[in-house]
Design a protein around this motif. Structure first.
Motif, PDB file in Angstrom:
ATOM      1  N   VAL A 189      50.623 -10.335 -31.650  1.00 21.69           N
ATOM      2  CA  VAL A 189      49.591  -9.372 -32.008  1.00 21.69           C
ATOM      3  C   VAL A 189      49.297  -8.441 -30.839  1.00 21.69           C
ATOM      4  CG1 VAL A 189      47.149  -9.178 -32.648  1.00 21.69           C
ATOM      5  CG2 VAL A 189      48.552 -10.988 -33.649  1.00 21.69           C
ATOM      6  N   LEU A 190      49.072  -7.167 -31.165  1.00 19.36           N
ATOM      7  CA  LEU A 190      48.630  -6.172 -30.189  1.00 19.36           C
ATOM      8  C   LEU A 190      47.270  -5.663 -30.619  1.00 19.36           C
ATOM      9  CD1 LEU A 190      48.958  -4.217 -27.792  1.00 19.36           C
ATOM     10  CD2 LEU A 190      50.254  -2.715 -29.329  1.00 19.36           C
ATOM     11  N   ASP A 191      46.289  -5.790 -29.721  1.00 18.02           N
ATOM     12  CA  ASP A 191      44.942  -5.277 -29.960  1.00 18.02           C
ATOM     13  C   ASP A 191      44.765  -4.048 -29.073  1.00 18.02           C
ATOM     14  OD1 ASP A 191      42.252  -4.865 -30.432  1.00 18.02           O
ATOM     15  OD2 ASP A 191      41.633  -6.929 -30.014  1.00 18.02           O
ATOM     16  N   LEU A 192      45.117  -2.863 -29.624  1.00 17.26           N
ATOM     17  CA  LEU A 192      44.941  -1.603 -28.893  1.00 17.26           C
ATOM     18  C   LEU A 192      43.469  -1.221 -28.920  1.00 17.26           C
ATOM     19  CD1 LEU A 192      47.860   0.768 -30.020  1.00 17.26           C
ATOM     20  CD2 LEU A 192      47.461  -0.161 -27.745  1.00 17.26           C
ATOM     21  N   PHE A 193      43.005  -0.553 -27.894  1.00  9.87           N
ATOM     22  CA  PHE A 193      41.588  -0.187 -27.810  1.00  9.87           C
ATOM     23  C   PHE A 193      40.752  -1.457 -28.000  1.00  9.87           C
ATOM     24  CE2 PHE A 193      44.052   3.170 -29.896  1.00  9.87           C
ATOM     25  CZ  PHE A 193      43.930   4.196 -28.972  1.00  9.87           C
ATOM     26  N   ALA A 194      41.088  -2.470 -27.236  1.00  6.50           N
ATOM     27  CA  ALA A 194      40.589  -3.830 -27.452  1.00  6.50           C
ATOM     28  C   ALA A 194      39.071  -3.950 -27.438  1.00  6.50           C
ATOM     29  CB  ALA A 194      41.200  -4.781 -26.426  1.00  6.50           C
ATOM     30  N   GLY A 195      38.384  -3.169 -26.618  1.00  5.07           N
ATOM     31  CA  GLY A 195      36.925  -3.270 -26.574  1.00  5.07           C
ATOM     32  C   GLY A 195      36.488  -4.645 -26.121  1.00  5.07           C
ATOM     33  N   THR A 196      35.946  -5.446 -27.031  1.00  4.82           N
ATOM     34  CA  THR A 196      35.525  -6.810 -26.718  1.00  4.82           C
ATOM     35  C   THR A 196      36.667  -7.810 -26.914  1.00  4.82           C
ATOM     36  OG1 THR A 196      34.801  -7.228 -28.977  1.00  4.82           O
ATOM     37  CG2 THR A 196      33.157  -6.324 -27.446  1.00  4.82           C
ATOM     38  N   PHE A 254      46.099  -7.465 -25.212  1.00  4.69           N
ATOM     39  CA  PHE A 254      44.894  -6.647 -25.331  1.00  4.69           C
ATOM     40  C   PHE A 254      45.035  -5.461 -24.390  1.00  4.69           C
ATOM     41  CE2 PHE A 254      43.943 -11.021 -26.197  1.00  4.69           C
ATOM     42  CZ  PHE A 254      43.071 -11.012 -27.274  1.00  4.69           C
ATOM     43  N   VAL A 255      44.876  -4.255 -24.917  1.00  6.53           N
ATOM     44  CA  VAL A 255      45.023  -3.041 -24.116  1.00  6.53           C
ATOM     45  C   VAL A 255      43.750  -2.206 -24.256  1.00  6.53           C
ATOM     46  CG1 VAL A 255      46.339  -0.911 -23.792  1.00  6.53           C
ATOM     47  CG2 VAL A 255      47.529  -3.029 -24.415  1.00  6.53           C
ATOM     48  N   ASP A 256      43.173  -1.843 -23.122  1.00  9.84           N
ATOM     49  CA  ASP A 256      42.030  -0.944 -23.120  1.00  9.84           C
ATOM     50  C   ASP A 256      42.008  -0.208 -21.792  1.00  9.84           C
ATOM     51  OD1 ASP A 256      39.223  -1.006 -25.043  1.00  9.84           O
ATOM     52  OD2 ASP A 256      39.202   0.164 -23.190  1.00  9.84           O
ATOM     53  N   ILE A 293      35.344  -7.811 -20.174  1.00  9.92           N
ATOM     54  CA  ILE A 293      34.730  -8.484 -21.325  1.00  9.92           C
ATOM     55  C   ILE A 293      35.778  -9.265 -22.115  1.00  9.92           C
ATOM     56  CG2 ILE A 293      33.644  -8.078 -23.581  1.00  9.92           C
ATOM     57  CD1 ILE A 293      32.025  -5.820 -22.200  1.00  9.92           C
ATOM     58  N   VAL A 294      36.959  -8.677 -22.334  1.00  6.22           N
ATOM     59  CA  VAL A 294      38.025  -9.381 -23.064  1.00  6.22           C
ATOM     60  C   VAL A 294      38.403 -10.665 -22.324  1.00  6.22           C
ATOM     61  CG1 VAL A 294      40.427  -9.296 -23.834  1.00  6.22           C
ATOM     62  CG2 VAL A 294      38.954  -7.309 -24.179  1.00  6.22           C
ATOM     63  N   LYS A 295      38.582 -10.582 -21.016  1.00  2.00           N
ATOM     64  CA  LYS A 295      38.936 -11.778 -20.232  1.00  2.00           C
ATOM     65  C   LYS A 295      37.853 -12.844 -20.337  1.00  2.00           C
ATOM     66  CE  LYS A 295      41.931  -9.442 -16.913  1.00  2.00           C
ATOM     67  NZ  LYS A 295      42.085  -8.990 -15.511  1.00  2.00           N
ATOM     68  N   ASP A 296      36.583 -12.434 -20.240  1.00  2.00           N
ATOM     69  CA  ASP A 296      35.471 -13.387 -20.373  1.00  2.00           C
ATOM     70  C   ASP A 296      35.463 -14.022 -21.761  1.00  2.00           C
ATOM     71  OD1 ASP A 296      34.671 -12.750 -17.787  1.00  2.00           O
ATOM     72  OD2 ASP A 296      32.980 -11.486 -18.425  1.00  2.00           O
ATOM     73  N   ASN A 297      35.691 -13.213 -22.802  1.00  2.00           N
ATOM     74  CA  ASN A 297      35.677 -13.737 -24.164  1.00  2.00           C
ATOM     75  C   ASN A 297      36.841 -14.695 -24.422  1.00  2.00           C
ATOM     76  OD1 ASN A 297      33.290 -12.532 -24.967  1.00  2.00           O
ATOM     77  ND2 ASN A 297      34.289 -10.690 -25.746  1.00  2.00           N
ATOM     78  N   LEU A 298      38.005 -14.392 -23.881  1.00  2.00           N
ATOM     79  CA  LEU A 298      39.131 -15.321 -24.012  1.00  2.00           C
ATOM     80  C   LEU A 298      38.789 -16.659 -23.364  1.00  2.00           C
ATOM     81  CD1 LEU A 298      42.118 -12.920 -23.314  1.00  2.00           C
ATOM     82  CD2 LEU A 298      41.822 -14.299 -25.384  1.00  2.00           C
ATOM     83  N   LYS A 299      38.216 -16.614 -22.174  1.00  2.00           N
ATOM     84  CA  LYS A 299      37.840 -17.834 -21.459  1.00  2.00           C
ATOM     85  C   LYS A 299      36.813 -18.632 -22.255  1.00  2.00           C
ATOM     86  CE  LYS A 299      36.349 -19.444 -16.941  1.00  2.00           C
ATOM     87  NZ  LYS A 299      35.904 -19.066 -15.598  1.00  2.00           N
ATOM     88  N   THR A 300      35.796 -17.945 -22.780  1.00  2.00           N
ATOM     89  CA  THR A 300      34.755 -18.595 -23.590  1.00  2.00           C
ATOM     90  C   THR A 300      35.357 -19.322 -24.789  1.00  2.00           C
ATOM     91  OG1 THR A 300      33.071 -16.989 -22.959  1.00  2.00           O
ATOM     92  CG2 THR A 300      32.720 -18.140 -25.035  1.00  2.00           C
ATOM     93  N   CYS A 301      36.391 -18.738 -25.369  1.00  2.00           N
ATOM     94  CA  CYS A 301      37.013 -19.299 -26.573  1.00  2.00           C
ATOM     95  C   CYS A 301      38.119 -20.307 -26.271  1.00  2.00           C
ATOM     96  CB  CYS A 301      37.568 -18.172 -27.440  1.00  2.00           C
ATOM     97  SG  CYS A 301      36.270 -17.110 -28.110  1.00  2.00           S
ATOM     98  N   GLY A 356      45.612 -14.819 -23.421  1.00  2.00           N
ATOM     99  CA  GLY A 356      46.254 -13.604 -23.876  1.00  2.00           C
ATOM    100  C   GLY A 356      46.511 -12.710 -22.680  1.00  2.00           C
ATOM    101  N   ARG A 357      47.354 -11.744 -22.869  1.00  2.00           N
ATOM    102  CA  ARG A 357      47.651 -10.763 -21.818  1.00  2.00           C
ATOM    103  C   ARG A 357      46.673  -9.613 -21.976  1.00  2.00           C
ATOM    104  NH1 ARG A 357      53.130  -7.318 -21.531  1.00  2.00           N
ATOM    105  NH2 ARG A 357      52.658  -7.381 -23.749  1.00  2.00           N
ATOM    106  N   VAL A 358      45.962  -9.280 -20.898  1.00  2.00           N
ATOM    107  CA  VAL A 358      44.931  -8.244 -20.935  1.00  2.00           C
ATOM    108  C   VAL A 358      45.316  -7.156 -19.945  1.00  2.00           C
ATOM    109  CG1 VAL A 358      42.473  -7.749 -20.727  1.00  2.00           C
ATOM    110  CG2 VAL A 358      43.215 -10.036 -21.440  1.00  2.00           C
TER     111      VAL A 358
END
Length: 180
Positions: free
Chosen positions: A45-52, A69-71, A79-87, A91-93
């Motif tokens: 999966v690619l999350d472009l404009f990843a935001g959160t 995740f690309v932003d 925020i993406v890195k923090d959210n991945l850790k929380t969950c 993923g590659r950010v």
């Protein structure tokens, strides 16, 4: 904002202090993943404009093999890195501009395209995906836009599979047919 389903179900995701990032609402996200539920497990999966990062995180939680995740915004990347850790997910950010990333030529099974609504990025992103061939055969592109926004048609082997409307939001699902 929480993870709706899967291994990280119920985990609360961090959101930005400012409103430069417009997260997908939980209702739209849940509807989206109900639509594509059988196209996630084992996929890249690619999350472009990843935001959160919530779309890619939801995909990972539901069994995606990997997520990138690309932003271009540094706060969003953090925020993406923090959210991945929380969950408890990985993923590659990347802190990079979307079209520049796509030009590298990596291929994905599912691509989420959810840019800032007024940034006029849908056409250049979809054109780049088509030209560079970033989507695998049988893969899907999910675009989130304003309800009234007309998204471009893509030539074969790409096609607009269906559009869904939720209040002020429109989800457009493109697919790439296998070339024989």
């Amino acid at each position: 904002m929480r993870v709706v389903s899967g291994s990280a179900r119920g985990r609360k995701l961090k959101t930005p202090e400012n409103y430069d990032i417009r997260p997908t609402t939980d209702n739209v996200k849940e509807s989206l993943f109900n639509i594509i539920q059988f196209e996630i497990e084992g996929r890249n999966v690619l999350d472009l404009f990843a935001g959160t990062g919530q779309l890619g995180i939801e995909a990972l939680s539901r069994g995606a093999r990997s997520a990138t995740f690309v932003d271009r915004d540094r706060e969003a990347v953090k925020i993406v890195k923090d959210n991945l850790k929380t969950c408890g997910l990985t993923g590659r950010v990347l802190n990079e501009e979307a079209v520049s990333f796509l030009r590298r030529g990596e291929r994905f099974d599912v691509i989420f395209v959810d840019p800032p609504y007024d940034a006029n990025l849908y056409e250049p992103v979809l054109e780049t995906i088509k030209f560079i061939d970033n989507l695998t055969d049988g893969g899907i592109i999910v675009c989130e836009a304003r309800r009234e926004r007309q998204l471009p048609e893509l030539p074969a082997p790409y096609r607009l599979r269906k559009e869904y409307r939720y209040g002020k939001v429109k989800l457009s699902i493109y697919t790439k047919d296998a070339v024989i």
